[in-house]
Design a protein around this motif. Sequence first.
Motif, mmCIF file in Angstrom:
data_model
loop_
_atom_site.group_PDB
_atom_site.id
_atom_site.type_symbol
_atom_site.label_atom_id
_atom_site.label_comp_id
_atom_site.label_asym_id
_atom_site.label_seq_id
_atom_site.Cartn_x
_atom_site.Cartn_y
_atom_site.Cartn_z
ATOM 1 N N ARG A 56 -22.468 4.454 -118.156
ATOM 2 C CA ARG A 56 -21.264 3.550 -118.684
ATOM 3 C C ARG A 56 -20.320 3.297 -117.562
ATOM 4 N NH1 ARG A 56 -17.409 6.172 -117.001
ATOM 5 N NH2 ARG A 56 -16.958 8.127 -117.947
ATOM 6 N N MET B 243 -12.564 2.682 -116.142
ATOM 7 C CA MET B 243 -11.478 3.087 -115.095
ATOM 8 C C MET B 243 -10.331 3.763 -115.818
ATOM 9 S SD MET B 243 -10.924 -0.944 -113.740
ATOM 10 C CE MET B 243 -9.752 -0.538 -112.329
ATOM 11 N N SER B 244 -9.331 4.486 -114.989
ATOM 12 C CA SER B 244 -8.404 4.981 -115.687
ATOM 13 C C SER B 244 -7.646 3.964 -116.327
ATOM 14 C CB SER B 244 -7.696 5.640 -114.468
ATOM 15 O OG SER B 244 -8.180 6.611 -113.772
ATOM 16 N N LYS C 163 -26.700 18.699 -110.585
ATOM 17 C CA LYS C 163 -26.290 20.148 -110.530
ATOM 18 C C LYS C 163 -27.408 20.879 -111.332
ATOM 19 C CE LYS C 163 -22.214 20.401 -107.647
ATOM 20 N NZ LYS C 163 -21.652 21.573 -107.091
ATOM 21 N N LEU D 128 -15.758 18.693 -118.285
ATOM 22 C CA LEU D 128 -14.995 17.958 -117.624
ATOM 23 C C LEU D 128 -13.319 18.501 -117.500
ATOM 24 C CD1 LEU D 128 -16.449 14.464 -118.635
ATOM 25 C CD2 LEU D 128 -16.772 15.440 -116.159
ATOM 26 N N PRO D 129 -12.883 18.105 -116.185
ATOM 27 C CA PRO D 129 -11.431 18.190 -116.339
ATOM 28 C C PRO D 129 -10.516 17.621 -117.565
ATOM 29 C CG PRO D 129 -12.015 17.116 -114.377
ATOM 30 C CD PRO D 129 -13.000 17.533 -115.206
ATOM 31 N N SER E 168 -16.271 10.812 -104.971
ATOM 32 C CA SER E 168 -17.164 11.881 -104.705
ATOM 33 C C SER E 168 -17.036 12.890 -105.781
ATOM 34 C CB SER E 168 -16.299 12.733 -103.443
ATOM 35 O OG SER E 168 -16.570 14.100 -103.278
ATOM 36 N N GLY E 169 -18.181 13.025 -106.333
ATOM 37 C CA GLY E 169 -18.147 14.044 -107.380
ATOM 38 C C GLY E 169 -17.420 13.300 -108.755
ATOM 39 N N ARG F 285 -14.856 16.660 -95.434
ATOM 40 C CA ARG F 285 -15.874 17.487 -95.489
ATOM 41 C C ARG F 285 -16.524 17.441 -93.851
ATOM 42 N NH1 ARG F 285 -15.876 20.828 -99.845
ATOM 43 N NH2 ARG F 285 -13.968 19.794 -100.619
ATOM 44 N N SER G 296 -18.070 7.652 -114.150
ATOM 45 C CA SER G 296 -17.280 7.834 -113.146
ATOM 46 C C SER G 296 -17.673 7.600 -111.681
ATOM 47 C CB SER G 296 -16.616 9.325 -113.159
ATOM 48 O OG SER G 296 -16.277 9.560 -114.378
ATOM 49 N N TYR H 234 -14.624 11.803 -108.550
ATOM 50 C CA TYR H 234 -13.167 11.827 -108.195
ATOM 51 C C TYR H 234 -13.113 10.471 -107.217
ATOM 52 C CZ TYR H 234 -11.946 16.501 -109.951
ATOM 53 O OH TYR H 234 -11.636 17.501 -110.747
ATOM 54 N N HIS I 86 -11.836 10.425 -118.025
ATOM 55 C CA HIS I 86 -13.126 10.817 -118.635
ATOM 56 C C HIS I 86 -13.201 12.060 -119.452
ATOM 57 C CE1 HIS I 86 -17.733 11.136 -117.439
ATOM 58 N NE2 HIS I 86 -17.432 11.234 -118.752
ATOM 59 N N TRP J 278 -22.683 14.990 -103.995
ATOM 60 C CA TRP J 278 -21.512 14.302 -104.210
ATOM 61 C C TRP J 278 -21.312 12.820 -104.334
ATOM 62 C CZ3 TRP J 278 -18.324 18.066 -105.805
ATOM 63 C CH2 TRP J 278 -18.630 19.246 -105.420
#
Length: 510
Positions: free
Chosen positions: A308, A311-312, A264, A210-211, A413-414, A482, A286, A416, A216, A446
């Motif tokens: 689970r 939230m941020s 994926k 993950l980023p 989306s994905g 998109r 997420s 985010y 997350h 997504w």
Amino acid sequence: MSFLDTLIQHSTQQPQKLALDFLGESAETNQAITYGELETAVQRTMQFLLAHGVQPGDRIGLQLPKCLPFIYLHLATMRLGAISLPLNPAYPLRELAYFLGDAEASLFFASAEHQREIETLHPELPNLRHIFYLDAHHPSQFAELIGESAPAILPAPPTDTDQTAMMVYTSGTTGRPKGAEITHGNLTAQIEALHEAWGWREDDVLLHVLPLFHVHGLTVALHGALNAGATAVLLPKFHPEETLELLEKYPCTLFMAVPTIHRKLLEISHAANYDLSHLRLITSGSDRLPDDVFIGFERTFGHTLLERYGMSETGMNLSNPLHGERRMGSVGLPLPGVEVRVVNPETEHPLPDNEIGEVQIRGAHVCKGYWRQPEKTASAFTAEGWLRTGDLGLRESDGYYTLKGRSKDLIISGGYNIYPPEVELVLAEHPSVFASAVIGCPDATWGERVTAVIILREGYSSTAEDIIEHCRAALASYKVPRQVIFVPEFPLNVLGKVQKVVLRQQVCHS
Ligand code: MCA
């Protein structure tokens, strides 16, 4: 003990234990470091920050690709009592300028590839004392930058649990994005709850795809592994095939991802050939986990995904159990120390089981508020300290919670979050756009696909490509529509407001 103290303890009690195995794009960027080496790198980074005048409370911007220096800077900043401000590398200049300006960051670490554009920002940011450009492809550059001076006497980690440790910007349905202030006490409460609920162990090996600039990947996955004294294997970017290979061969015991990533993995034609039986836990979050992904994972890998909800502003709130029923479509039970209630959105009175209302959260893990936005902070919390999540859900009679949509205008989306008003503001700047409504259309990969529905100004014309190009210049790429649909009018309610639910039914064809 605080999360940062626990980490120091690991460096003395198990200095030789592998902490981070960063699998770069090339042999040169591969780096494996032990807990002892991590502590040395963090201490050197602290000295470097001190030498550049960093004081407790200073904001340090980090807009870097996934790399070990990001982790050193994040940890060193918090150890000094300063505030780590992770930023998505996808933010274009305009968004970046807002975050750095609003946070009044004093130091900023950016990617060398963006040096030319970022230099142009510097004069607009009077509080920004220094920008350092890092080349993630050459890890030795960071080591050279911070130097190897003998360890000085460094301050101990902050003891004030109410002191802000990091800040994460979240957008909203109105106004400018706001920085959620996550305190040292929040981080410790969050990590302790997950440690207990997910049974983190020293011998865990987490595959981290993950980023790092979101809660997350950062405070759940990375902090979780470091807090447990476990090993995190970091991939700079998610690749489905490589992920399965590593999960099997490393071998890993833990994996955390968003539904798009899980899907994926399932889409790989020979996915079932990979043996993931040694993994003890695979989580999903997420975004809502679709039933077909939950079932597909069981069929293909023999694993029941653990969903689970977080939230941020809070880190994780609810989780399906490690042992016990992991219920499809449910986000499970409150984590230790987390209070959850479902209320009538109008009256805010608690609702009985099985009735849908707004989910509200309270506990030591909830952020203290939004950076320099007292009105936003006040409106986010009830008088009794409950955080209004804007998520709708219900509690079943056996205590499991299920989410049932959102009361806020938000697209996921994905994994985010995308706030339509932000995209609508950018669309309004296009000369051909008379009015726009941005909605999320269902998308198999997504979750939701950002869709711009547009009424053109009379006498003007435009194409979908032109609109998308316009958005690309101003928005991070994951927020760019998109799909663009031109319509003659919107369905409006009596107050003249666009009825997005109706619009979605009219234009979304998944
Ligand atoms: C990438 N793209 C996206 C997204 N990701 N578009 C829409 N939504 C996305 N999520 C676009 C890129 O802008 C690019 O567009 C094109 O897809 C290819 O980009 P690439 O990076 O190669 O895509 P990918 O590697 O397939 O990325 C998909 C991903 C990634 C791995 C699922 O989105 C991801 O890491 N998501 C996780 C987000 C996350 O960690 N969220 C946690 C938030 P173009 O080609 O046009 O430029 S924290 C949170 O929500 C709370 C606390 C919680 O509970 O966890």
